[in-house]
Design an enzyme around this catalytic site. Structure first.
Site, short mmCIF file in Angstrom:
data_model
loop_
_atom_site.label_atom_id
_atom_site.label_comp_id
_atom_site.label_asym_id
_atom_site.label_seq_id
_atom_site.Cartn_x
_atom_site.Cartn_y
_atom_site.Cartn_z
CE LYS A 91 76.39 42.11 44.43
NZ LYS A 91 76.50 41.42 45.98
CG ASP A 125 79.66 39.65 46.61
OD1 ASP A 125 80.24 38.45 47.25
OD2 ASP A 125 78.79 40.12 47.00
CD GLN A 154 79.08 35.40 37.87
OE1 GLN A 154 79.65 35.56 36.86
NE2 GLN A 154 78.49 36.19 38.40
NE ARG A 175 80.46 33.82 48.23
CZ ARG A 175 80.35 35.04 48.44
NH1 ARG A 175 80.08 35.76 47.36
NH2 ARG A 175 80.43 35.63 49.41
N GLY A 179 75.56 31.80 39.58
CA GLY A 179 75.62 32.92 38.92
C GLY A 179 74.29 33.54 38.66
CG HIS A 218 70.13 28.48 48.78
ND1 HIS A 218 70.41 29.40 47.93
CD2 HIS A 218 70.71 29.07 49.89
CE1 HIS A 218 71.26 30.53 48.33
NE2 HIS A 218 71.12 30.25 49.71
NE ARG A 279 69.80 40.37 42.93
CZ ARG A 279 70.98 41.21 43.06
NH1 ARG A 279 71.13 42.25 42.45
NH2 ARG A 279 71.83 40.93 44.17
NE ARG A 280 68.61 36.24 47.07
CZ ARG A 280 69.38 37.04 46.34
NH1 ARG A 280 70.11 38.07 46.81
NH2 ARG A 280 69.72 36.53 45.09
P1 FDA Z 1 68.70 27.41 42.70
O1 FDA Z 1 68.21 28.76 42.29
O2 FDA Z 1 68.35 26.37 41.94
O3 FDA Z 1 67.85 27.10 44.11
C1 FDA Z 1 67.81 25.97 44.80
C2 FDA Z 1 66.68 26.12 45.80
O4 FDA Z 1 66.92 27.25 46.67
C3 FDA Z 1 65.01 26.73 44.95
O5 FDA Z 1 64.54 25.61 44.67
C4 FDA Z 1 64.64 27.45 46.27
O6 FDA Z 1 63.92 26.35 47.02
C5 FDA Z 1 65.76 27.98 47.24
N1 FDA Z 1 65.80 29.12 46.72
C6 FDA Z 1 67.02 29.75 45.93
N2 FDA Z 1 66.65 31.11 45.92
C7 FDA Z 1 65.79 31.22 46.97
C8 FDA Z 1 65.04 32.44 47.49
N3 FDA Z 1 65.33 33.83 47.04
N4 FDA Z 1 64.06 32.41 48.65
C9 FDA Z 1 63.79 31.21 49.00
N5 FDA Z 1 64.11 30.07 48.65
C10 FDA Z 1 65.13 30.29 47.53
N6 FDA Z 1 75.86 35.20 42.33
C11 FDA Z 1 76.69 35.93 41.48
O7 FDA Z 1 76.44 35.99 40.57
N7 FDA Z 1 77.73 36.43 42.34
C12 FDA Z 1 77.94 36.25 43.51
O8 FDA Z 1 78.85 36.87 43.82
C13 FDA Z 1 77.13 35.70 44.39
N8 FDA Z 1 77.28 35.23 45.74
C14 FDA Z 1 76.79 34.58 46.39
C15 FDA Z 1 76.75 34.32 47.66
C16 FDA Z 1 76.11 33.23 48.25
C17 FDA Z 1 76.64 32.90 49.62
C18 FDA Z 1 75.16 32.52 47.86
C19 FDA Z 1 74.47 31.39 48.45
C20 FDA Z 1 74.66 32.85 46.47
C21 FDA Z 1 75.54 33.90 45.86
N9 FDA Z 1 75.20 33.99 44.40
C22 FDA Z 1 75.97 35.06 43.59
C23 FDA Z 1 73.92 33.81 43.88
C24 FDA Z 1 73.89 32.38 43.04
O9 FDA Z 1 74.65 32.65 41.81
C25 FDA Z 1 72.50 31.93 42.74
O10 FDA Z 1 71.81 32.94 41.96
C26 FDA Z 1 71.57 31.64 43.81
O11 FDA Z 1 72.38 31.18 44.77
C27 FDA Z 1 70.48 30.73 43.56
O12 FDA Z 1 71.26 29.62 43.02
P2 FDA Z 1 71.05 28.11 43.71
O13 FDA Z 1 72.41 27.57 43.65
O14 FDA Z 1 70.71 28.40 45.20
O15 FDA Z 1 70.15 27.35 42.86
#
Ligand code: FDA
Length: 299
Positions: A91, A125, A154, A175, A179, A218, A279-280
């Site tokens: 980052k 990132d 994003q 990637r 976002g 995810h 945050r997670r």
């Molecule tokens: P969504 O948030 O809808 O999640 C889908 C499902 O996944 C949820 O319903 C839940 O079940 C599960 N889930 C999601 N988060 C969870 C958690 N913390 N614990 C348990 N279950 C969970 N963002 C950014 O702004 N800059 C970046 O550089 C990156 N880099 C990055 C790398 C990688 C490898 C990933 C996977 C993600 C990022 N992100 C990121 C974060 C991304 O923008 C986003 O905020 C998260 O991935 C959550 O969005 P989803 O697409 O997973 O969908």
């Protein structure tokens, strides 16, 4: 969000760090590089790649940025010495992007050169919107020199299709994620469905382009749609991978690996684990139950 989850999220600052640490353990490899290396090796055994992140986003001085850079250099050496592929995610604010852009670019370059010498790769990132142009500029300057570097777009941001068109045509490694930063409606999609639709639009642009694409989500719906786009466009394995965060939906991760998709896990480690973990935890609907259970077990 359920009432219990909302309540626990609101009181997270009051939850003892030891309890947060116990619940958050699954999201971070540990505090030390040795633990990250062990996690990368374990994931490799499961057929997954990894990208290692040194935690430490919020800095107040360039000294801290240099320390973070030093830790990345140690991480690159440790992965190389362990015979593991070198892949790290950085980052730029941790390298002082908002304090001294020139120094930030120099520190990023040091990590990228070290990764290159180890046959590795650096993913930059993407952070919140005040960082977007500056991050893309540093990425493009490094990439123009033929260095092994990629960045993140994003889907949430309205500008992203334009950035994607340009970077896809140039063959950049991107990637794509939704976002994580909440942005104002003027510059970003804010509805859940709007962000999903934008993700698919941008994914189409990237997959039709020339560069490698990392599909970071995810969201089972997006994963399913991505799989059918990959099939329809006959995208070869060398051009894409799925990416997921350590500890999030390991079942979905395993099912993609079982189907033969390349998959990389984002592996954070470091002493600054608290902000990342909370945050997670805020995003995880199971958080309330897990925290209550950990409290009952006695922190
Ligand atoms: P969504 O948030 O809808 O999640 C889908 C499902 O996944 C949820 O319903 C839940 O079940 C599960 N889930 C999601 N988060 C969870 C958690 N913390 N614990 C348990 N279950 C969970 N963002 C950014 O702004 N800059 C970046 O550089 C990156 N880099 C990055 C790398 C990688 C490898 C990933 C996977 C993600 C990022 N992100 C990121 C974060 C991304 O923008 C986003 O905020 C998260 O991935 C959550 O969005 P989803 O697409 O997973 O969908």
């Amino acid at each position: 969000m359920g009432i219990l989850h909302r309540l626990v999220v609101a009181s997270l600052p009051l939850v003892p760090r030891a309890v947060v640490a116990r619940v958050a353990r699954r999201y971070i490899a540990g505090e030390r590089i040795e633990e990250a290396v062990a996690k990368v090796r374990e994931l490799r055994g499961e057929g997954c790649g990894a990208t290692v992140d040194v935690l430490g986003e919020f800095i107040t001085g360039v000294g801290q940025a240099r320390e973070t850079c030093g830790e990345y250099l140690r991480a690159v050496s440790a992965l190389r010495d362990a015979g593991l592929p070198v892949n790290v995610s950085v980052k730029l604010t941790a390298f002082g992007l908002l304090l001294d852009e020139g120094e930030c670019a120099r520190l990023a370059e040091r990590v990228v050169l070290a990764a290159r010498d180890a046959g590795g790769f650096v993913r930059i990132d993407m952070e919140d919107s005040p960082c977007t142009d500056r991050t893309l500029a540093i990425h493009e300057a490094l990439r123009a020199r033929g260095l092994p570097v990629g960045t993140v777009l994003q889907a949430r941001l309205r500008r992203t299709p334009r950035d994607a068109e340009r970077l896809a045509a140039e063959g950049a490694s991107i990637r794509l994620c939704k976002g994580i930063y909440l942005e104002p409606e003027g510059i970003a999609h804010v509805s859940f469905e709007g962000i999903r639709a934008a993700f698919l639009e941008v994914l189409g642009i990237l997959l039709r382009g020339r560069g490698r694409v990392a599909i970071a989500t995810h969201d089972a719906h997006l994963v399913e749609r991505a799989e059918s786009m990959l099939r329809d466009l006959a995208v070869p394995r060398e051009r894409y991978e799925f990416q997921m965060l350590l500890g999030v939906l390991p079942g979905l991760r395993r099912s993609l690996v079982a189907k033969g998709h390349p998959l990389r896990v984002y592996v954070p480690y470091g002493t600054e684990w608290y902000a990342y973990s909370t945050r997670r935890l805020r995003e995880n609907p199971e958080v309330a139950g897990n925290i209550v259970k950990a409290m009952l077990r006695g922190g």
